[in-house]
Design a protein around this motif. Structure first.
Motif, PDB file in Angstrom:
ATOM      1  N   GLU A   1     -36.250 -76.921  74.858  1.00  0.00           N
ATOM      2  CA  GLU A   1     -35.664 -77.376  73.593  1.00  0.00           C
ATOM      3  C   GLU A   1     -34.913 -76.235  72.896  1.00  0.00           C
ATOM      4  O   GLU A   1     -35.456 -75.134  72.727  1.00  0.00           O
TER       5      GLU A   1
ATOM      6  N   HIS B   1     -31.916 -89.836  75.623  1.00  0.00           N
ATOM      7  CA  HIS B   1     -32.832 -88.702  75.535  1.00  0.00           C
ATOM      8  C   HIS B   1     -32.650 -87.670  76.643  1.00  0.00           C
ATOM      9  O   HIS B   1     -32.890 -86.504  76.447  1.00  0.00           O
ATOM     10  N   HIS B   2     -32.305 -88.149  77.813  1.00  0.00           N
ATOM     11  CA  HIS B   2     -32.292 -87.263  78.979  1.00  0.00           C
ATOM     12  C   HIS B   2     -31.311 -86.106  78.779  1.00  0.00           C
ATOM     13  O   HIS B   2     -30.264 -86.272  78.146  1.00  0.00           O
TER      14      HIS B   2
ATOM     15  N   VAL C   1     -39.517 -81.125  77.491  1.00  0.00           N
ATOM     16  CA  VAL C   1     -40.046 -82.485  77.442  1.00  0.00           C
ATOM     17  C   VAL C   1     -38.883 -83.466  77.540  1.00  0.00           C
ATOM     18  O   VAL C   1     -37.884 -83.312  76.849  1.00  0.00           O
TER      19      VAL C   1
ATOM     20  N   ASP D   1     -38.137 -87.428  77.080  1.00  0.00           N
ATOM     21  CA  ASP D   1     -38.648 -88.753  76.724  1.00  0.00           C
ATOM     22  C   ASP D   1     -38.022 -89.803  77.643  1.00  0.00           C
ATOM     23  O   ASP D   1     -36.917 -89.614  78.135  1.00  0.00           O
ATOM     24  N   ALA D   2     -38.756 -90.891  77.815  1.00  0.00           N
ATOM     25  CA  ALA D   2     -38.241 -91.963  78.674  1.00  0.00           C
ATOM     26  C   ALA D   2     -36.999 -92.581  78.043  1.00  0.00           C
ATOM     27  O   ALA D   2     -36.883 -92.677  76.818  1.00  0.00           O
ATOM     28  N   GLU D   3     -36.054 -92.975  78.887  1.00  0.00           N
ATOM     29  CA  GLU D   3     -34.845 -93.631  78.396  1.00  0.00           C
ATOM     30  C   GLU D   3     -35.160 -95.085  78.047  1.00  0.00           C
ATOM     31  O   GLU D   3     -35.773 -95.794  78.846  1.00  0.00           O
TER      32      GLU D   3
END
Lengths: 475, 424
Positions: free
Chosen positions: B52, B162-163, B231, B233-235
């Motif tokens: 991040e 998110h990816h 990290v 997150d799932a799409e």
């Protein structure tokens, strides 16, 4: 195929990724279909290698050259390594150099309409034939020639050449197709304005070549392209497409005797029309350095210097090529090290000197933050002036020679590259011997010669600047 | 993928795959006819590996690698490679960074040892770091002057929520300005380790030489470090049309780009099917969209369909260059052609044509040591090297119904991302 396709292998190359040093591309890659608006030196030498490389690369490329009864020059390099035949068919004494400024863009329009119909086949049928073979067929109008390029698996070569023969001899230039391609070319010309680099280069070219065909893009200009029509294309075709003007260069898995047989079968009964060839009339070029400024609201300024150089046939050519390599080719070049590595002024900084039949351009350029425009311009000028004022050391020059010769050898790896380079030398009237002679000439350049040649050509630059108004006006 | 890997056994694969004791993978192929060797080192450390707010670090590091090590001073590597007649460059994407040299076989030992040293023992000197940062910032600025880059970036941000694939590999100017040399050293020591590296050596070098040289020079890795975790997150699934419209001052032509998410490398068979579908839609003058939109209806200047294989999820795109006032009409036509692919199988004729096109294209793109080394390194980094060989065999196997199934599964006429650039 007749234009680009996607494929996972190629996709790797097209993926969004960022090279440490950009490879020069003129125009937007997405808009390039047949290489046609690379009137910039993309097909020039990307060049050569160290001793070991050079020796072995050479002994492998046994090239056979012969002239058929009707005047076609045929060159074949047997290279059985891969199941591929690559070919380039060059029409010499054709291309942009033969266009009048009133008809600028005619060669290009011919390139995009040539495969749009023959006496027997429609545009769709031609595309279907090429693509169902999984082959590729391209056309390329360049400053010094007009060329077709093809690539097939070995077994399809004969069939492909038959199709090419028909396209060369009986194109029909259907009016609807011509109108469509004219419209698309006009859009293409406008699109060139989207790239600050192209805008800067156009300014430079226009200033350096007034009234000369090299002064305008191979695409032509909006005002000239809209005036062209089918009969202009037919006239062009009749004038320049003749067997005694044709150089066919092949490389790949085929034997010389088979190549001769196939070419004889397809083109052997094509005879040159009676009547002479037009006279080439080009204006004399004078060196009158000036400055072109094009304000644009861009993130970067493009700073470009240009000098009128020599023709590929002139005795100063090798020294200028070597100077250009020394100055701006690769990651260890003078400009890269001084302006990028030591001062962080640019991502892209480079020098170019395309090989041309008429006096060519020696160019140094970079893209930089607008506030650095003046510094960048001074930096580029200082480095070129240094070539005139300081004799390079033996070590520096030897480094440039090694780089040049190494890259030159590496530029002859694929069948397409081999077919191109030998056919191109023949087309320019340099002969295949040029391949060796050129390398010897490069090796023979001394620091003293390099400086003398620099003083002869690189005194005062034409300057082209594109960028935010404030930054380029004050520079 | 398991099913595919079983098939590989039947196919003779021309390269050797060797795993060194330290975990590094060497892929080697001897080509006796060439005096050239290409060494292409792939590192599993692209932009997707960035923690991040370290955006742009992978690419910036790729630049900094060339600033040398304790042994190799800045500029020394470039000079050594080019002065011996070779070429070098490097590239970074989301899934990888790779570094390559093309060199004469007799210079390989010296040149590869230099490359290994700068990769394994990158010094990342502070003063060089700040200077090179200006170069990266110039690179970013140059991209903002390229409308096709802007369009692609907007499309990525539209389709990925998110990816990391949504971010620019280069990072934003503000990201890059905040990085420190210590962070970069940490990123380097975390990722530039043997199990993350594939060395592809292709050309005029024999197996024993390739193996002993690689073992010798890829030995002394940096002390390991550990980056902050990343990290993903799932799409969320696409539930409709996600649209982004951008007005740009300096463009002459509008751009219309549509995109769908494809499978990741774990479903390579489906991925290859999408490659075929891209060719059916816009591969060459005989393809559906080129013929209809460029040649017959004359609505566009050009159109392209691309399938881009990525590790986690690939991207299927259709992009057209056209006049602004035709954007809506062309989007409608493309949507209906997608629906057609789902409703009706493609014809035998076009399937055969596109198979041949892709297989020949594969053959034409694997001529030189450099092309092969790139192909092997790429596949081994994002999936399994053996898949590089399977491509033509797999393409030949497709039938019309399988393609129809793939079109129905991944493409959609009412769930996609679209980006439009217009002149203002």
């Amino acid at each position: 195929m007749l234009s680009q396709s996607s494929n996972l292998v190629r996709t790797i190359n097209n993926q969004e990724k960022y090279l440490r040093s950009s490879v020069f591309i003129c125009g937007s890659k997405k808009l390039v279909t047949n290489n046609q608006h690379f009137d910039y030196p993309s097909t020039t030498l990307r060049l050569r290698s160290g001793q070991a490389l050079r020796a072995s690369a050479q002994c492998k490329q046994q090239i056979k050259r012969l002239v058929l009864d009707n005047g076609i020059t045929l060159m074949v390099t047997e290279n059985p390594t891969a199941d591929i035949v690559a070919g380039r068919l060059f029409f010499k004494n054709a291309g942009g150099r033969w266009e009048t400024r009133e008809q600028a863009g005619l060669s290009h329009l011919l390139a995009v309409t040539l495969t749009k119909g023959t006496e027997k086949l429609s545009s769709a049928e031609i595309a279907e034939r090429v693509e169902s073979m999984g082959a590729s067929l391209g056309t390329d109008a360049a400053a010094d020639y007009f060329a077709l390029s093809l690539k097939t698996v070995a077994a399809d070569f004969g069939e492909m050449l038959k199709l090419v023969g028909e396209i060369l001899r009986t194109p029909t230039f259907p009016t609807t197709e011509v109108e469509l391609e004219k419209n698309l070319t006009v859009q293409n010309i406008r699109s060139q304005q989207e790239s600050p680099f192209n805008v800067a280069y156009q300014g430079l070219r226009d200033a350096m070549y007034p009234q000369h065909p090299y002064g305008v893009s191979i695409l032509g200009e909006e005002t000239t392209v809209t005036q062209l029509n089918t009969s202009d294309l037919q006239q062009y075709h009749q004038t320049y497409f003749r067997p005694d003007n044709l150089v066919i260069s092949l490389s790949g898995r085929l034997l010389v005797e088979d190549a001769v047989k196939i070419v004889e079968e397809v083109l052997g009964d094509w005879s040159a029309p009676p009547g002479g060839y037009p006279q080439l009339q080009l204006p004399r070029l004078e060196v009158k350095p000036c400055r072109r400024v094009e304000p644009q609201d861009t993130q970067q300024s493009i700073v470009m210097l240009g000098y009128l150089g020599s023709s590929v046939k002139h005795e100063d050519y090798a020294a200028l090529k070597l100077l250009s390599t020394y100055l701006g080719n690769g990651l260890s070049s003078r400009l890269f090290v001084e302006l990028r590595e030591k001062r962080g002024l640019a991502y892209e900084v480079s020098a170019l000197y395309p090989s041309r039949l008429e006096p060519s351009q020696f160019i140094a350029y970079m893209g930089t933050a607008p506030e650095n425009t003046a510094v960048a311009l001074a930096g580029l000028r200082t480095e070129v002036e240094r070539l005139c004022n300081v004799e390079l050391s033996e070590e520096e020059l030897q480094g440039a020679k090694n780089k040049f010769l190494g890259q030159y050898a590496l530029g002859k790896q694929t069948n397409g590259e081999i077919a191109h380079i030998f056919g191109w030398y023949e087309t320019l009237g340099l002969g295949i011997e040029f391949d060796n002679r050129f390398q010897e000439d490069i090796a023979a350049v001394t620091p003293e010669m390099a400086q003398t040649v620099a003083q002869g050509y690189l005194k005062e630059p034409y300057i082209s600047l594109v960028g935010p108004e404030k930054s380029i006006i004050c520079s | 993928m398991e099913k595919l890997l079983e098939q590989i056994e039947e196919i003779s694969f021309p390269a050797n795959i060797l795993k060194l004791d330290n975990g590094l993978t060497l892929i080697h192929q001897y080509m006796p006819t060439t005096p050239v060797v290409v060494a292409d080192v792939w590192v599993d450390a692209g932009a997707s590996a960035e923690p991040e707010n370290w955006w742009g670090m992978a690419h910036f590091l790729e630049h900094m690698i060339f600033k040398g090590s304790k042994q190799v001073k800045p500029g020394e590597f470039d000079w050594a490679i080019e002065n011996s007649g070779g070429i070098t460059n490097a590239a970074t994407s989301h899934d990888y960074a790779h570094f390559f040299i093309t060199t004469a076989a007799n210079n390989l030992p010296n040149n590869l040892s230099l490359l290994a040293d700068i990769l394994l023992q990158a010094a990342i000197p502070d003063d060089e770091f700040y200077r090179e940062r200006d170069v990266v910032l110039e690179e970013i600025r140059g991209c903002y002057d390229d409308p096709d880059w802007i369009g692609f970036q907007a499309l990525s941000e539209t389709i990925y929520q998110h990816h990391p694939y949504r971010r620019s590999v280069l990072g934003e100017e503000t990201d890059v300005a905040q990085h420190t040399p210590n962070q970069m050293r940490c990123f380097h020591r975390t990722h530039y380790q043997p199990e993350n590296m594939t060395v592809a050596l292709v050309g005029g070098v024999e197996r024993e030489d390739a193996l002993s040289l690689t073992t010798k020079v890829f030995a002394d890795f940096s002390v390991r470090s550990e980056c902050p975790p990343m990290v993903v997150d799932a799409e969320p699934p696409m539930t409709g049309i996600r649209r982004t419209e951008i007005y740009l001052p300096r463009i002459e032509q509008a751009r219309l780009s549509l995109a769908w998410l494809g499978p990741g490398v774990e479903r390579l068979e489906d991925a290859l099917g999408l490659d075929l579908l891209a060719a059916i839609l816009a591969g060459g003058s005989s393809s559906r969209l080129v013929r209809e939109l460029r040649e017959e209806k004359q609505l566009i200047m050009d159109i392209d369909s691309d399938f881009s294989l990525q590790r986690d999820s690939s991207l299927f795109t259709i992009s057209a260059w056209l006049e602004s006032e035709r954007v809506e009409q062309v989007e409608e036509i493309i949507r209906s052609r997608i629906a057609q692919l789902q409703a009706t199988p493609v014809t035998e004729l076009e399937l055969a044509r596109c198979k041949r096109l892709l297989c020949n294209d594969y053959a034409f793109s694997t001529e030189t040591p450099g092309q092969l080394a790139g192909l092997y390194g790429y596949y081994n980094t994002i999936a399994k090297i053996e898949l590089a060989a399977i491509y033509p065999h797999q393409i030949q196997k497709f039938d019309r119904l399988t393609l129809q199934r793939i079109a129905s599964q991944y493409l959609s006429s009412d769930r996609y991302a679209v980006t439009i650039l217009k002149p203002c």
